[in-house]
Scaffold this active site. Structure first.
Site, PDB file in Angstrom:
ATOM      1  CG  HIS A  81       8.470 -17.863   1.905  1.00  0.00           C
ATOM      2  ND1 HIS A  81       9.407 -17.232   2.417  1.00  0.00           N
ATOM      3  CD2 HIS A  81       9.055 -17.997   1.178  1.00  0.00           C
ATOM      4  CE1 HIS A  81      10.587 -16.914   2.375  1.00  0.00           C
ATOM      5  NE2 HIS A  81      10.747 -17.236   1.205  1.00  0.00           N
ATOM      6  CE1 TYR A 211       8.259 -13.847  10.615  1.00  0.00           C
ATOM      7  CE2 TYR A 211       8.138 -12.105  12.073  1.00  0.00           C
ATOM      8  CZ  TYR A 211       7.287 -12.662  10.392  1.00  0.00           C
ATOM      9  OH  TYR A 211       6.875 -11.685   9.339  1.00  0.00           O
ATOM     10  N   PRO A 303       5.339  -3.220  12.345  1.00  0.00           N
ATOM     11  CG  PRO A 303       7.332  -3.235  11.405  1.00  0.00           C
ATOM     12  CD  PRO A 303       6.060  -2.712  12.310  1.00  0.00           C
ATOM     13  CE  LYS A 307      -1.995 -10.442   9.141  1.00  0.00           C
ATOM     14  NZ  LYS A 307      -1.151 -11.271   7.546  1.00  0.00           N
ATOM     15  CE1 TYR A 395       4.102 -15.064   7.780  1.00  0.00           C
ATOM     16  CE2 TYR A 395       4.373 -13.168   9.364  1.00  0.00           C
ATOM     17  CZ  TYR A 395       4.986 -13.734   7.799  1.00  0.00           C
ATOM     18  OH  TYR A 395       5.756 -13.107   7.535  1.00  0.00           O
TER      19      TYR A 395
HETATM   20  P1  FAS Z   1       1.222   4.192   1.883  1.00  0.00           P
HETATM   21  O1  FAS Z   1       2.005   5.766   3.358  1.00  0.00           O
HETATM   22  O2  FAS Z   1       2.414   3.469   0.799  1.00  0.00           O
HETATM   23  O3  FAS Z   1       1.072   5.339   0.667  1.00  0.00           O
HETATM   24  C1  FAS Z   1       0.142   7.176   0.418  1.00  0.00           C
HETATM   25  C2  FAS Z   1       0.808   8.133  -0.540  1.00  0.00           C
HETATM   26  O4  FAS Z   1       0.400   9.225  -0.396  1.00  0.00           O
HETATM   27  C3  FAS Z   1       2.375   7.639  -0.198  1.00  0.00           C
HETATM   28  O5  FAS Z   1       3.227   7.319  -1.767  1.00  0.00           O
HETATM   29  C4  FAS Z   1       2.476   9.659  -0.545  1.00  0.00           C
HETATM   30  O6  FAS Z   1       3.563  10.458  -0.677  1.00  0.00           O
HETATM   31  C5  FAS Z   1       1.103  10.070  -0.326  1.00  0.00           C
HETATM   32  N1  FAS Z   1       0.888  11.438  -0.283  1.00  0.00           N
HETATM   33  C6  FAS Z   1       0.556  11.610   1.596  1.00  0.00           C
HETATM   34  N2  FAS Z   1       0.229  12.903   1.481  1.00  0.00           N
HETATM   35  C7  FAS Z   1       0.085  13.144   0.258  1.00  0.00           C
HETATM   36  C8  FAS Z   1      -1.140  14.381   0.405  1.00  0.00           C
HETATM   37  N3  FAS Z   1      -1.544  15.555   0.732  1.00  0.00           N
HETATM   38  N4  FAS Z   1      -1.413  14.867  -0.994  1.00  0.00           N
HETATM   39  C9  FAS Z   1      -0.762  13.758  -2.331  1.00  0.00           C
HETATM   40  N5  FAS Z   1      -0.538  12.194  -2.192  1.00  0.00           N
HETATM   41  C10 FAS Z   1       0.342  12.395  -0.675  1.00  0.00           C
HETATM   42  N6  FAS Z   1       4.374  -3.088   5.846  1.00  0.00           N
HETATM   43  C11 FAS Z   1       4.322  -4.756   5.977  1.00  0.00           C
HETATM   44  O7  FAS Z   1       3.460  -5.360   5.868  1.00  0.00           O
HETATM   45  N7  FAS Z   1       5.591  -4.810   6.347  1.00  0.00           N
HETATM   46  C12 FAS Z   1       7.113  -4.173   6.569  1.00  0.00           C
HETATM   47  O8  FAS Z   1       7.746  -4.299   6.775  1.00  0.00           O
HETATM   48  C13 FAS Z   1       6.634  -2.520   6.304  1.00  0.00           C
HETATM   49  N8  FAS Z   1       7.892  -1.564   6.799  1.00  0.00           N
HETATM   50  C14 FAS Z   1       7.133  -0.802   6.825  1.00  0.00           C
HETATM   51  C15 FAS Z   1       8.368   0.998   6.938  1.00  0.00           C
HETATM   52  C16 FAS Z   1       8.058   2.248   6.839  1.00  0.00           C
HETATM   53  C17 FAS Z   1       9.467   3.171   7.148  1.00  0.00           C
HETATM   54  C18 FAS Z   1       6.525   2.430   6.471  1.00  0.00           C
HETATM   55  C19 FAS Z   1       6.357   4.145   7.159  1.00  0.00           C
HETATM   56  C20 FAS Z   1       6.093   1.253   6.519  1.00  0.00           C
HETATM   57  C21 FAS Z   1       6.661   0.172   6.574  1.00  0.00           C
HETATM   58  N9  FAS Z   1       5.051  -0.890   6.227  1.00  0.00           N
HETATM   59  C22 FAS Z   1       5.142  -1.971   6.004  1.00  0.00           C
HETATM   60  C23 FAS Z   1       4.017  -0.377   5.757  1.00  0.00           C
HETATM   61  C24 FAS Z   1       3.345   0.066   4.374  1.00  0.00           C
HETATM   62  O9  FAS Z   1       4.166  -1.104   3.797  1.00  0.00           O
HETATM   63  C25 FAS Z   1       2.337   0.444   4.607  1.00  0.00           C
HETATM   64  O10 FAS Z   1       1.127  -0.561   4.865  1.00  0.00           O
HETATM   65  C26 FAS Z   1       1.645   0.521   2.824  1.00  0.00           C
HETATM   66  O11 FAS Z   1       2.875   1.728   2.154  1.00  0.00           O
HETATM   67  C27 FAS Z   1       0.751   1.272   3.264  1.00  0.00           C
HETATM   68  O12 FAS Z   1       0.128   1.582   1.839  1.00  0.00           O
HETATM   69  P2  FAS Z   1      -0.606   3.074   1.385  1.00  0.00           P
HETATM   70  O13 FAS Z   1      -2.016   2.821   2.165  1.00  0.00           O
HETATM   71  O14 FAS Z   1      -1.095   3.311  -0.227  1.00  0.00           O
HETATM   72  O15 FAS Z   1       0.203   4.172   1.939  1.00  0.00           O
HETATM   73  C1  PHB Z   2      10.594  -7.922   5.639  1.00  0.00           C
HETATM   74  O1  PHB Z   2      10.910  -8.490   4.388  1.00  0.00           O
HETATM   75  O2  PHB Z   2      10.562  -6.601   4.675  1.00  0.00           O
HETATM   76  C2  PHB Z   2       9.188  -7.820   6.585  1.00  0.00           C
HETATM   77  C3  PHB Z   2       8.777  -9.688   6.425  1.00  0.00           C
HETATM   78  C4  PHB Z   2       8.083  -9.687   7.515  1.00  0.00           C
HETATM   79  C5  PHB Z   2       7.657  -9.016   8.055  1.00  0.00           C
HETATM   80  C6  PHB Z   2       7.198  -7.542   8.492  1.00  0.00           C
HETATM   81  C7  PHB Z   2       8.945  -7.454   7.520  1.00  0.00           C
HETATM   82  O3  PHB Z   2       7.241  -9.179   9.368  1.00  0.00           O
END
Ligand code: FAS
Ligand code: PHB
Length: 400
Positions: A81, A211, A303, A307, A395
């Site tokens: 993009h 957005y 989000p 980032k 971005y």
């Molecule tokens: P993660 O949370 O992905 O991974 C951590 C892992 O550790 C998980 O698999 C968990 O099961 C495991 N874990 C936890 N406790 C443990 C324990 N005690 N023992 C062993 N394992 C354990 N980011 C964006 O950029 N755009 C988005 O749209 C976006 N939407 C999101 C929506 C939601 C609901 C959430 C919660 C986050 C969102 N994020 C988004 C942010 C997300 O993408 C995170 O930044 C990303 O998953 C970070 O990756 P990790 O640091 O690996 O953490």
């Molecule tokens: C998504 O595609 O899930 C998405 C894209 C941009 C954002 C947040 C989420 O800023």
């Protein structure tokens, strides 16, 4: 899937707690550098892969994934993009990311796919990933001989001695909680709304992300591929998923978009629907003895700026560099500067995510002054190439 054979691995070099993007990418980079590690993941692989999260990858993220050898499917199936649209008062402002950032772009490729690719690469490399690892506990991380205990159905109680522990276990994990409260300083801002997200097997409303600011609340139009769209609307923290039928969701989304864009909305049955709260959070420092935090274990961003996942990758860039220098050159300089190095980039991303969130969402309690400030923020952005350049540079991702 590689389980630790029962008879071995009471010792490794790095124990990685958490099998999300941060933990998996770190494990792969360490393995590629000949460093032994094991990943402990609390959930099943299916559960981890069922979570719908991020969708936009910065160029630094895609470069690091390629260097780790997991970029092939991303480059085949991902969508480059070059710009995005910001909708306001029924009009749209196009942000030309490539032109304004000096040639950088972003890749639309879901976090789920990134995680899939990482798991496949770790399996192929024979790196042990233990799922359903219960009751993970860290011991003696302040000393020179840390160890981790846990249990699984297959192995029962286990103890693994190691040189270092990488805390990649997300916001609700055990690793940050292991650090004594007096050794940690936390910074937090909780936003008074959530994001209701929907996944639908329909072509996206338009090719580039939109957005949208609206008096009823923020909306975002994104995608995973040309047949799979991802939409969000700002919602109340009191809302539950069951309060939002597909019809109510798409009606609200259409209201919040300019008519020209809403006219292209293709409705369909949602295949995923969830509400995520929004917060900004940072824990300092990101190191405690031989425990190093990375990703959501150390910080959270709203989000809006896409980032979260990219910051997890950024931390892994710094932490993998540090651990490789330790084992290859016996040089601990990058380990000692890890927290400072990672936090310098984390805080810039926190700032951008807070700024973008503050500008484009509806803040009920900010009153008429707050709304005028938002209007002025958008009008300045629309009239200033310097402001648009600043948005684009953030971005696409600031340099590591
Ligand atoms: P993660 O949370 O992905 O991974 C951590 C892992 O550790 C998980 O698999 C968990 O099961 C495991 N874990 C936890 N406790 C443990 C324990 N005690 N023992 C062993 N394992 C354990 N980011 C964006 O950029 N755009 C988005 O749209 C976006 N939407 C999101 C929506 C939601 C609901 C959430 C919660 C986050 C969102 N994020 C988004 C942010 C997300 O993408 C995170 O930044 C990303 O998953 C970070 O990756 P990790 O640091 O690996 O953490
Ligand atoms: C998504 O595609 O899930 C998405 C894209 C941009 C954002 C947040 C989420 O800023």
């Amino acid at each position: 899937m590689n389980e630790i054979p029962l008879q071995s691995a009471n010792r490794t070099q790095v124990v990685v707690v958490g099998g999300g993007p941060a933990g998996l990418l770190l494990a792969l980079l360490l393995h590629r550098a000949g460093i032994e590690c094991v990943v402990l993941e609390r959930r099943t692989r299916d559960y981890v892969l069922s979570r719908i999260r991020a969708g936009v990858l910065e160029q630094g993220t895609t470069d690091l994934l390629r260097s780790a050898g997991v970029g092939a499917r991303m480059d085949r199936e991902g969508l480059v993009h070059e710009g995005l649209d910001i909708a306001w008062r029924g009009e749209t402002l196009h942000i030309d990311l490539r032109e304004l950032s000096g040639g950088k772009t972003v890749m639309v490729y879901g976090q789920t796919e990134v995680t899939h690719d990482l798991y496949d690469a770790l399996d192929e490399a024979g790196v042990p990933v233990l799922h359903e690892a219960e009751d993970v506990r860290l011991h003696d991380v302040e000393g020179d001989a840390p160890f981790v205990t846990f249990r699984t159905m297959a192995t029962g109680e286990r103890r693994i001695e190691c040189d270092f522990v990488a805390g990649c276990d997300g916001f609700h994990g055990v690793c940050r909680a292991t650090i004594p409260a007096e050794k940690l300083e936390t910074f937090e801002r909780v936003y008074p709304f959530g994001w209701l997200g929907v996944l639908v097997r329909k072509p996206p409303i338009q090719e580039e992300l939109v957005y949208a600011h609206h008096s009823r609340g923020f909306a975002l139009c994104s995608l995973r591929n040309p047949q799979l769209s991802r939409y969000y609307v700002q919602c109340s923290l009191e809302d539950r998923v069951e309060d939002w039928s597909d019809e109510r969701f798409f009606d609200e989304l259409a209201i919040r978009l300019p008519d020209r864009i809403a006219a292209n909305l293709q409705r369909g049955p949602s295949i995923e629907k969830s509400i995520a709260p929004l917060r900004s959070f940072v824990a300092e420092p990101m190191r405690h003895g031989r425990l190093f935090l990375a990703g959501d274990a150390a910080h959270i961003v709203p989000p809006t700026g896409a980032k979260g996942l990219n910051l997890a990758v950024s931390d892994v860039h710094y932490l993998s560099r540090a651990l490789i220098a330790h084992y290859h050159e016996r040089d601990d300089g990058f380990l000692d500067s890890y927290s400072t190095d990672a936090l310098a980039r984390v805080w810039k991303a926190e700032r951008f995510s807070w700024w973008f969130t503050s500008m484009i969402h509806r803040f009920e309690d900010d009153g008429s002054f707050g709304q005028r400030i938002q209007e002025a923020e958008f009008d300045f952005l629309a009239s200033s190439k310097a402001a648009q350049t600043a948005l684009a540079e953030n971005y696409v991702g600031l340099p590591f």
